[in-house]
Design a protein around this motif. Structure first.
Motif: not given
Length: 147
Positions: A7-8, A10-11, A13, A16
Motif C-alpha cells: 500500500f505504501h 503504491r502511494n 510518488k 518522494d
C-alpha cells in the motif's frame, strides 16, 4: 504486513524517492565535516583536554604518550562527585553519582571535538587541538551548508 508495505509503495510518488535519497545523503555530511577537520590538524599540534564545571575550567592537561596515568576526584556541589581518569592520550569520567550515568557510559575520549557531559553536575570534558602558540585550532567555526 505485506499488504501494508505494498500500500505504501503504491502511494509513493517519484519525488518522494528523490527527497528520501537527498535526506539520506545529507545525514552523512556531519561525519564528512568531522573527518575533514580531524585530517587537517597538524602533526605537531597539541591535544588538550579541559574539564569544566558550570562553565569554569577546573582542570587542563595535554594528552600525549608522555602524560602519566592520573585519577582525581571533583565535587561540583555537596553530595555530588566525579572521578576523572587520565591515561596518556585519553581521558574519561570513570565514576560519578549522577542518576543516569551518561558521562560514565561515554567512556574514553581522545579526539579533538569529542566531549563527555554530566548534566546534573554541570561537568563537561572537552578535547581540542592547539598549535604551538597555544591558540585553539578550528575554534568553533560555523559551517553553513546551502541546500
Amino acid at each position: 504486513m505485506i499488504d501494508k508495505v505494498r500500500f505504501h509503495l503504491r502511494n509513493m510518488k517519484p519525488l518522494d524517492v528523490v527527497i528520501i535519497i537527498i535526506l539520506l545523503v545529507a545525514s552523512f555530511i556531519p561525519h564528512i565535516v568531522y573527518g575533514y577537520q580531524l585530517s587537517s590538524i597538524d602533526e605537531d599540534a597539541r591535544i588538550i583536554a579541559t574539564v569544566k564545571i558550570s562553565g569554569e575550567e577546573v582542570y587542563r592537561v595535554e594528552l600525549s604518550e608522555d602524560t602519566p596515568q592520573e585519577e582525581f576526584r571533583l565535587e561540583p556541589r555537596d553530595g555530588q562527585y566525579n572521578i576523572i581518569e587520565v591515561d596518556g592520550t585519553r581521558i574519561r569520567n570513570r565514576e560519578d553519582n549522577s542518576p543516569d550515568q551518561l558521562g560514565v557510559r561515554r567512556g574514553w575520549i581522545s579526539q579533538p571535538g569529542e566531549t563527555a557531559v554530566v548534566l546534573p553536575h554541570q561537568l563537561i570534558i572537552e578535547i581540542h587541538a592547539e598549535n604551538q602558540d597555544g591558540q585553539e585550532i578550528h575554534e568553533e567555526e560555523d559551517i553553513i551548508i546551502p541546500m
